[in-house]
Every structure is written in structure tokens, then in C-alpha cells.
Scaffold this active site. Structure first.
Site, PDB file in Angstrom:
ATOM      1  N   ARG A  58       0.818  -1.223   0.000  1.00 43.92           N
ATOM      2  CA  ARG A  58       0.000   0.000   0.000  1.00 43.92           C
ATOM      3  C   ARG A  58       0.843   1.261   0.000  1.00 43.92           C
ATOM      4  NH1 ARG A  58      -2.474  -3.441   3.495  1.00 43.92           N
ATOM      5  NH2 ARG A  58      -1.608  -2.286   5.240  1.00 43.92           N
ATOM      6  N   GLU A  95       4.273  -8.997  14.934  1.00 41.21           N
ATOM      7  CA  GLU A  95       3.721  -9.582  16.149  1.00 41.21           C
ATOM      8  C   GLU A  95       3.617 -11.099  16.040  1.00 41.21           C
ATOM      9  OE1 GLU A  95      -0.968  -8.848  15.698  1.00 41.21           O
ATOM     10  OE2 GLU A  95       0.237  -7.035  15.718  1.00 41.21           O
TER      11      GLU A  95
END
Length: 173
Positions: A58, A95
Site C-alpha cells: 500500500r 507480532e
């Protein structure tokens, strides 16, 4: 223009407990898209950058448009194995694991002033990897620009030594 109204929340994407900030509505609106590009370029213009370096995928959308607006070149930083020539790489922690970004080894010259861009600043891992890539190639990071910042995740702290600019900041999820 209030760009926040063009950001859509998608609960539980890409996994339960995550609220994804979807920029698609902003991209669909020509005035909002233009305002976002011009605002980031307005921040970057006084920095006198030579290139915009943006993260896949993006980050490419606004990054290339900002480069065009500034009249400078664009450097894509991609996931491993996506670029055809010799690359340099920087890893970052997610994460749920480790990932990396690569750019062509000859994309930046020593002393080039660069604007680093991604659509979103969250934990700062991707942005920090962009900084490492640019500086490892001898470039100077003149600034870091993001469309959206999830300030509650603390990513800005990983970029404390850099000039950071965001258009939209969320203090809470």
C-alpha cells in the site's frame, strides 16, 4: 479536508482482535486522494528529497504519486524475492514472526536525501526497516511520512531520531 472520514474500520482483520484501517474509501475519492498526496508532498518539499522510498504494497500507492508530485524518483521496497536485480535487505519483527524488505542494491547513491513512506505507522517495524535499508545504502533519511498512524501502538518511538509526519493519527483503537 478531514481525511479521517475516508478511513474505514474492518474489525477482526487480518485476525481476531485487530481493527484494520482500510484506506480504500480514500483511494476511491479523487479529492481525498489528491489532498493526501498534496499534503504529504507539502511536508516533503522543504526537505529537498531526491527520492521517495516506499514499502510494499500500500505504500506504493501514495509513495509513487508523492514522488511524481515532487518531481523525484521512486524506490520500491519489496518483500523478499520480488525484485529482479541484486538486492539489499532489512529484517523486522512482526507480532507473529519476522519479515523483511528488499530494494535494489543500486537504487540509492551515497548522500541521496530520501523521504520514506508507508500508508500506516503501527509498531514501527516496517518503517524502521526502511530506515535501515536507506541508511545502509548511504542515503540520508530526510523524513518519514505516513497517511495513518496508530499512535497507541508506539511506532513513533522506534523512529525517534527521524522527522515523522502523519496525516491522520488514532490515539485509541
Amino acid at each position: 479536508m478531514e481525511l479521517r472520514r475516508f478511513i474505514r474500520d474492518i474489525p477482526d482483520f487480518p485476525k481476531p482482535g485487530i481493527v484494520f484501517k482500510d484506506i480504500t474509501p480514500l483511494l476511491l475519492d479523487p479529492a481525498a486522494l489528491n489532498f493526501a498526496v498534496e499534503s504529504i508532498a507539502g511536508y516533503a518539499r522543504p526537505l529537498e528529497v531526491d527520492l521517495v522510498v516506499a514499502a510494499e504494497a500500500r505504500g506504493f500507492i501514495l509513495g509513487a504519486a508523492v514522488a511524481r508530485e515532487l518531481g523525484v524518483g521512486f524506490v520500491p521496497a519489496r518483500k523478499p524475492g520480488k525484485l529482479p536485480a541484486e538486492t539489499v535487505s532489512a529484517e523486522y519483527i512482526l507480532e507473529y514472526g519476522v519479515d523483511a524488505l528488499e530494494m535494489h542494491a543500486d537504487a540509492l547513491r551515497d548522500g541521496a536525501r530520501v523521504l520514506l513512506h508507508d500508508d500506516l505507522l503501527a509498531t514501527g517495524g516496517t518503517a524502521r526497516a526502511l530506515c535501515e535499508l536507506a541508511e545502509g545504502a548511504g542515503a540520508v533519511v530526510a523524513g518519514c511520512a505516513f497517511l495513518v498512524e496508530l499512535a497507541f501502538l508506539g511506532g513513533r518511538e522506534k523512529l525517534a531520531s527521524y522527522d515523522v509526519h502523519t496525516l491522520i493519527a488514532y490515539d485509541t483503537e
